[in-house]
Scaffold this active site. Structure first.
Site, PDB file in Angstrom:
ATOM      1  N   ASN A  68       4.200 -40.990  41.981  1.00 27.94           N
ATOM      2  CA  ASN A  68       3.209 -39.443  42.296  1.00 27.94           C
ATOM      3  C   ASN A  68       2.952 -39.450  43.011  1.00 27.94           C
ATOM      4  O   ASN A  68       1.296 -40.448  43.414  1.00 27.94           O
ATOM      5  CB  ASN A  68       1.997 -38.944  40.731  1.00 27.94           C
ATOM      6  CG  ASN A  68       1.211 -37.957  40.993  1.00 27.94           C
ATOM      7  OD1 ASN A  68       1.242 -36.842  42.052  1.00 27.94           O
ATOM      8  ND2 ASN A  68       1.373 -37.729  39.520  1.00 27.94           N
TER       9      ASN A  68
ATOM     10  N   HIS B  52       6.409 -30.869  39.407  1.00 28.56           N
ATOM     11  CA  HIS B  52       5.252 -32.788  39.562  1.00 28.56           C
ATOM     12  C   HIS B  52       6.105 -33.299  40.155  1.00 28.56           C
ATOM     13  O   HIS B  52       5.998 -33.292  38.580  1.00 28.56           O
ATOM     14  CB  HIS B  52       4.273 -31.647  39.704  1.00 28.56           C
ATOM     15  CG  HIS B  52       2.812 -32.682  40.008  1.00 28.56           C
ATOM     16  ND1 HIS B  52       3.354 -33.849  41.301  1.00 28.56           N
ATOM     17  CD2 HIS B  52       2.077 -32.719  39.655  1.00 28.56           C
ATOM     18  CE1 HIS B  52       2.604 -34.418  41.100  1.00 28.56           C
ATOM     19  NE2 HIS B  52       1.493 -34.182  40.140  1.00 28.56           N
TER      20      HIS B  52
ATOM     21  N   CYS C  43      -1.831 -30.809  43.325  1.00 25.72           N
ATOM     22  CA  CYS C  43      -0.704 -31.230  43.013  1.00 25.72           C
ATOM     23  C   CYS C  43       0.213 -29.612  42.645  1.00 25.72           C
ATOM     24  O   CYS C  43       1.830 -29.737  42.483  1.00 25.72           O
ATOM     25  CB  CYS C  43      -0.096 -32.030  41.016  1.00 25.72           C
ATOM     26  SG  CYS C  43      -1.019 -34.210  41.656  1.00 25.72           S
TER      27      CYS C  43
END
Length: 327
Positions: free
Chosen positions: A283, A252, A115
């Site tokens: 996500n 993020h 990520c």
């Protein structure tokens, strides 16, 4: 020699055609829709279909970024794809995308930083451009998280989703991408990772489970709560700014609780924009920052020239962030 700087000159995103609401996820996992919203902030997420492979999503996002920059693919000097869901170690996804786009003069390689992949790749691209190694670099964050998430795992199945985002980095007379603040806390490497290794013999063998993403959510949250703001301040200070100078925060899209806690700890000024694309996209790992930036621009919440902090963190625990000028 005069100093050469870098900036983002083009942006694009690809969102899967299928949007999945919490009702579908909750019923399968034995959770309530309200619980999912309270724990993550997610209401919908994009799931890629069989006709939306990872390479296609990456290529489409990149093509939009090139069009936004008004740049011929042949002028790209490097293509970097940040991903953890390219299920073949070689050749790289970047080489395939570069070929399909017509980036015939580009170096091409993948970057695996989970990520944190997009800010890692952006830092590399910025340095390539500033050094003159490449006049223009194409950075893509692309993930099909549904390929590696266990759909029956109540800890991860409601969180992760699919999508791609891309930016073109080019030369600039003034800094448009600040110095990177990055690192990795290997002591917490087991907080997010894979449950095994992909092997060809796994296909068709029901006795050997397909490796999936595993996560100890509370360890990730505690790290983000305790350490992420420190890394963010390092990036802001490296750019010669203070948190109150930022127009936007584009972190993020891991979890809305983490996003809001980071914004609170930084003490952003009144009116500063905070990206919360997670509510509609879920996500998407390395794709989440450029996708969130694209949504803010499309909605008119940010405009070209504004100053934003981008910061990501993920498996490793790797983290990276830099202040950018909105393209």
């Amino acid at each position: 020699m005069m100093a050469r700087h870098s900036r983002i000159i083009g942006l694009g995103a690809y969102r899967p055609r299928r949007s999945v609401g919490n009702a579908e996820i909750a019923s399968r996992l034995g959770l309530s829709e309200d619980w999912i919203v309270k724990r993550s902030g997610i209401r919908h997420r994009g799931y890629a279909g069989p006709d939306e492979p990872l390479s296609m999503m990456a290529r489409e996002a990149a093509a939009k970024a090139l069009a936004d920059a008004g740049l011929d693919p042949a002028r790209i000097g490097a293509v970097v794809v940040a991903t953890v869901t390219h299920l073949s170690q070689m050749p790289s996804l970047a080489s395939q995308v570069a070929h399909e786009l017509g980036a015939v003069n580009a170096a091409a390689f993948d970057m695996l930083a989970a990520c944190a992949g997009f800010p890692y790749a952006l830092a590399v691209a910025s340095d390539l451009v500033k050094a003159g190694t490449a006049d223009h670099a194409l950075i893509i964050g692309a993930e099909r998280m549904t390929d590696i998430v266990d759909p029956d795992d109540a800890a991860t199945a409601f969180l992760f989703a699919d999508g791609a985002g891309a930016v073109v980095v080019g030369p600039s007379e003034r800094p448009g991408i600040g110095p990177v603040a990055w690192g990795c806390d290997g002591s917490r490497a087991d907080a997010v990772g894979m449950t095994g290794h992909w092997r060809p013999e796994l296909h068709g063998d029901p006795s050997v489970p397909w490796p999936r993403l595993g996560m100890i959510g509370w360890r990730v949250y505690r790290w983000a709560r305790d350490d992420l703001a420190t890394a963010a301040r390092r990036a802001i200070e490296a750019a010669g700014l203070a948190p109150g100078d930022l127009d936007a925060l584009i972190p993020h899209q891991a979890n809305l609780l983490i996003i809001d806690e980071l914004a609170r700890q930084l003490g952003l000024r009144d009116g500063a924009v905070v990206a919360r694309d997670i509510a509609e996209s879920g996500n998407t790992s390395a794709a989440s920052i450029p996708m969130a930036m694209e949504r803010l621009l499309a909605a008119g919440e940010v405009t070209s020239g504004m100053t934003a902090l981008t910061i990501g963190f993920g498996s490793g625990l790797a983290y990276a962030g830099q202040v950018i000028e909105i393209p």
